[in-house]
Design an enzyme around this catalytic site. Structure first.
Site, PDB file in Angstrom:
ATOM      1  CD  GLU A  31      -8.538   1.602  10.389  1.00 55.25           C
ATOM      2  OE1 GLU A  31      -9.040   2.740  10.434  1.00 55.25           O
ATOM      3  OE2 GLU A  31      -8.987   0.634  11.044  1.00 55.25           O
ATOM      4  CG  HIS A  33     -12.404  -1.938   2.747  1.00 57.51           C
ATOM      5  ND1 HIS A  33     -11.615  -3.033   2.995  1.00 57.51           N
ATOM      6  CD2 HIS A  33     -12.653  -1.957   1.414  1.00 57.51           C
ATOM      7  CE1 HIS A  33     -11.402  -3.696   1.872  1.00 57.51           C
ATOM      8  NE2 HIS A  33     -12.001  -3.059   0.892  1.00 57.51           N
ATOM      9  CB  ILE A 173      -5.292   3.291   4.851  1.00 53.83           C
ATOM     10  CG1 ILE A 173      -6.473   4.276   4.802  1.00 53.83           C
ATOM     11  CG2 ILE A 173      -4.811   3.106   6.290  1.00 53.83           C
ATOM     12  CD1 ILE A 173      -6.190   5.664   5.354  1.00 53.83           C
ATOM     13  CB  SER A 183      -8.803  -7.870   0.336  1.00 50.82           C
ATOM     14  OG  SER A 183      -9.688  -6.862   0.770  1.00 50.82           O
TER      15      SER A 183
END
Ligand code: PAF
Length: 283
Positions: A31, A33, A173, A183
């Site tokens: 989210e 990205h 975020i 990631s």
């Protein structure tokens, strides 16, 4: 969405576009990205994303080989966001010859904090970003504030090379429990995932302690940093740093600049098990 790996084909597709908005990534999109893709859309058109796991920015003992590669899922997400082109070069496309020309950021920015613990990291980042800019030739490019130092270094690079690209920062975020999306969160075991939000909790505590200080001076800031590091160690983390720095250039505050009410940012990197997480909080 057009998926392109070849530099010439990319240029052919973008010919005549002078408002392209670019979001470079290493894939395994989350989210965070996707929020950058939405921000990119507000600043230009068409939106171009890239996915390239850049070997140059990984140290020999880092996770280049195991870095999560989830191309099909990433493509599905980018398509939903209405991205126009995904540039996904192979190593051979982007580095057809060994990349001997590199961009070295200045020591005072590139060798501190992340640069101290990840030698060569920012050289690898700057080199690939400059090359990606040269391929895409965007009008604007969006980078997340989660990688605070990276954002600052790329901004300075764009300025000093007079690159015709505006660098736009995107907010971090977070998951509902406060953990910044990354990631590398996928490496966490369920127990580590429960512990991980404490990194942000401690940053918040540091922020309150700084705001509560009656007499701000560099000694009191380093005392707060030290206590925060101890707290992380007690919880089983291996912290690389918790640093309270000036927002403007990430330098250590002098007593005089503190008195003048300069803006600060708290930056941290710490390992939980084998997973290294970074986060930051502006004051
Ligand atoms: O932040 C990242 O994902 C990478 O460092 C970047 C900017 C895509 C360069 O490889």
């Amino acid at each position: 969405m057009k998926i392109i790996s070849d530099i010439q084909e990319l240029r052919d597709h973008l010919r005549g576009q002078n408002r392209a908005s670019f979001v470079p990534t290493m894939g395994n999109l989350h989210e965070g990205h996707l929020s950058l893709m939405r921000l990119a859309r507000q600043h230009g058109d068409p939106v171009v994303a890239s996915i390239f796991v850049n070997r140059l920015q990984f140290g020999p003992n880092e996770d280049f080989d195991s870095y999560p590669r989830t191309m099909q899922a990433d493509i599905d997400k980018l398509e939903k966001e209405g991205v126009y082109i995904l540039f996904a070069p192979t190593e051979r496309d982007l580095y057809p010859q060994p990349q001997e020309y590199r961009v070295e950021p200045p020591e005072q920015l590139g060798k501190i904090l992340e640069g101290e613990f990840r030698p060569g990291f920012f050289q690898g980042v700057c080199t690939v970003v400059l090359k990606l800019f040269s391929c895409v030739q965007p009008k604007v490019a969006v980078f997340g504030k989660k990688d605070y130092q990276q954002l600052m270094i790329i901004r300075q690079m764009a300025k000093q090379f007079a690159l015709p690209v505006d660098i736009i920062p995107g907010e971090t975020i977070r998951a509902d429990d406060g953990l910044a999306l990354s990631s590398r969160n996928s490496y966490l075991t369920p127990e580590q995932r429960v512990e991980a939000p404490h990194l942000q909790r401690i940053l918040n505590e540091v922020r309150h302690q700084v705001l509560d200080l009656k007499d701000r001076n560099s000694a009191s800031l380093s005392q707060i940093e030290k206590q925060a590091v101890e707290q992380l160690v007690k919880r089983g983390w291996q912290p690389d740093y918790i640093a309270i720095r000036q927002q403007i250039d990430l330098s250590i505050s002098s007593d005089e600049s503190l008195q003048n009410g300069e803006s600060l940012v708290i930056l941290t990197a710490a390992k939980i098990g084998n997973t290294r997480l970074i986060d930051n909080l502006e004051i």
